[in-house]
Design a protein around this motif. Structure first.
Motif, short mmCIF file in Angstrom:
data_model
loop_
_atom_site.label_atom_id
_atom_site.label_comp_id
_atom_site.label_asym_id
_atom_site.label_seq_id
_atom_site.Cartn_x
_atom_site.Cartn_y
_atom_site.Cartn_z
N GLN A 51 0.82 -1.22 0.00
CA GLN A 51 0.00 0.00 0.00
C GLN A 51 0.85 1.26 0.00
O GLN A 51 0.34 2.35 -0.31
CB GLN A 51 -0.93 0.02 1.22
CG GLN A 51 -2.05 -1.01 1.13
CD GLN A 51 -2.95 -0.87 2.33
OE1 GLN A 51 -2.65 -1.36 3.41
NE2 GLN A 51 -4.08 -0.19 2.15
N CYS A 87 -10.74 -0.15 3.60
CA CYS A 87 -9.32 -0.22 3.24
C CYS A 87 -8.87 1.16 2.81
O CYS A 87 -9.58 1.83 2.05
CB CYS A 87 -9.16 -1.22 2.10
SG CYS A 87 -7.46 -1.37 1.52
N LEU A 88 -7.72 1.58 3.28
CA LEU A 88 -7.20 2.91 2.92
C LEU A 88 -6.93 3.03 1.42
O LEU A 88 -6.89 4.13 0.89
CB LEU A 88 -5.93 3.22 3.71
CG LEU A 88 -6.13 3.41 5.22
CD1 LEU A 88 -4.78 3.52 5.92
CD2 LEU A 88 -6.99 4.63 5.53
N HIS A 129 -6.84 -9.19 6.74
CA HIS A 129 -6.94 -8.21 5.66
C HIS A 129 -5.54 -7.77 5.19
O HIS A 129 -5.26 -7.72 4.00
CB HIS A 129 -7.76 -7.02 6.19
CG HIS A 129 -7.89 -5.85 5.25
ND1 HIS A 129 -9.11 -5.39 4.81
CD2 HIS A 129 -6.95 -5.03 4.70
CE1 HIS A 129 -8.91 -4.35 4.01
NE2 HIS A 129 -7.61 -4.10 3.93
N GLU A 130 -4.67 -7.50 6.17
CA GLU A 130 -3.33 -7.00 5.81
C GLU A 130 -2.48 -8.11 5.19
O GLU A 130 -1.72 -7.85 4.25
CB GLU A 130 -2.62 -6.41 7.04
CG GLU A 130 -3.33 -5.23 7.70
CD GLU A 130 -3.84 -4.16 6.75
OE1 GLU A 130 -3.19 -3.91 5.72
OE2 GLU A 130 -4.90 -3.57 7.04
N HIS A 133 -3.23 -8.41 1.61
CA HIS A 133 -2.53 -7.40 0.79
C HIS A 133 -1.17 -7.92 0.34
O HIS A 133 -0.73 -7.63 -0.77
CB HIS A 133 -2.29 -6.11 1.60
CG HIS A 133 -3.42 -5.12 1.56
ND1 HIS A 133 -3.91 -4.57 0.39
CD2 HIS A 133 -4.15 -4.56 2.56
CE1 HIS A 133 -4.89 -3.71 0.68
NE2 HIS A 133 -5.06 -3.69 1.98
NI NI Z 1 -6.46 -2.63 3.07
#
Ligand code: NI
Length: 159
Positions: A51, A87-88, A129-130, A133
């Motif tokens: 990210q 999510c950012l 979640h992370e 990614h």
């Molecule tokens: Ni995210």
């Protein structure tokens, strides 16, 4: 420390698989510190290497306490539950995603020690979640139910 730019979901880097960290050098330590600061400013609960444009297996999880996790792995999961998450990299949206209620995870901390934690609820959700990614997976891949914040409010009113 510095704030790094958060990549958005159209960025192909978010679809790539991250590599294991082999040496915890100054570059990794700076990355982790920058990620903590970036997450703080963005007022999020989790952030993964890709990210901020770095394909390394590092994540920050800041729910109950702030963990800097290097090479995180899920060891055990409990029964699943449905819950909302955002999510950012997908700003303005919230999705309903099935995740394990509890997870046991291992990771290497910034001093090189292996640690094992048990997490539940939002913290467990965030870890899953992370780690997704790091494998090029966004939560929007896991559910059809993605709403804007306004849509979600209206749905909740209708119930
Ligand atoms: Ni995210």
């Amino acid at each position: 420390m510095a704030i790094r730019q958060i990549r958005l979901d159209s960025d192909p880097i978010l679809r790539k698989k991250s590599r294991e960290v082999e040496n915890i050098d100054d570059k990794i330590l700076t990355l982790l510190d920058d990620m903590v600061e970036t997450l703080d400013v963005a007022q999020g609960v989790g952030l993964a290497g890709p990210q901020v444009g770095v394909l390394k297996r590092v994540i920050i999880v800041n729910v109950d306490e702030c963990y800097k996790m290097i090479n995180p792995e899920i060891l055990e999961t409990s029964e699943p539950e449905l819950g909302s998450e955002g999510c950012l990299s997908v700003p303005g949206y919230v999705g309903m995603v099935t995740r394990p209620k509890k997870v046991k995870a291992k990771f290497t901390d910034e001093t090189g020690n292996e640690r094992i934690i048990e997490a539940e609820g939002l913290e467990a959700r965030c870890i899953c979640h992370e780690i997704d990614h790091l494998n090029g997976i966004l939560y929007t891949d896991l559910t059809e139910e993605v709403y804007t914040l306004e849509e979600l409010e209206n749905l909740e009113k209708d119930e």
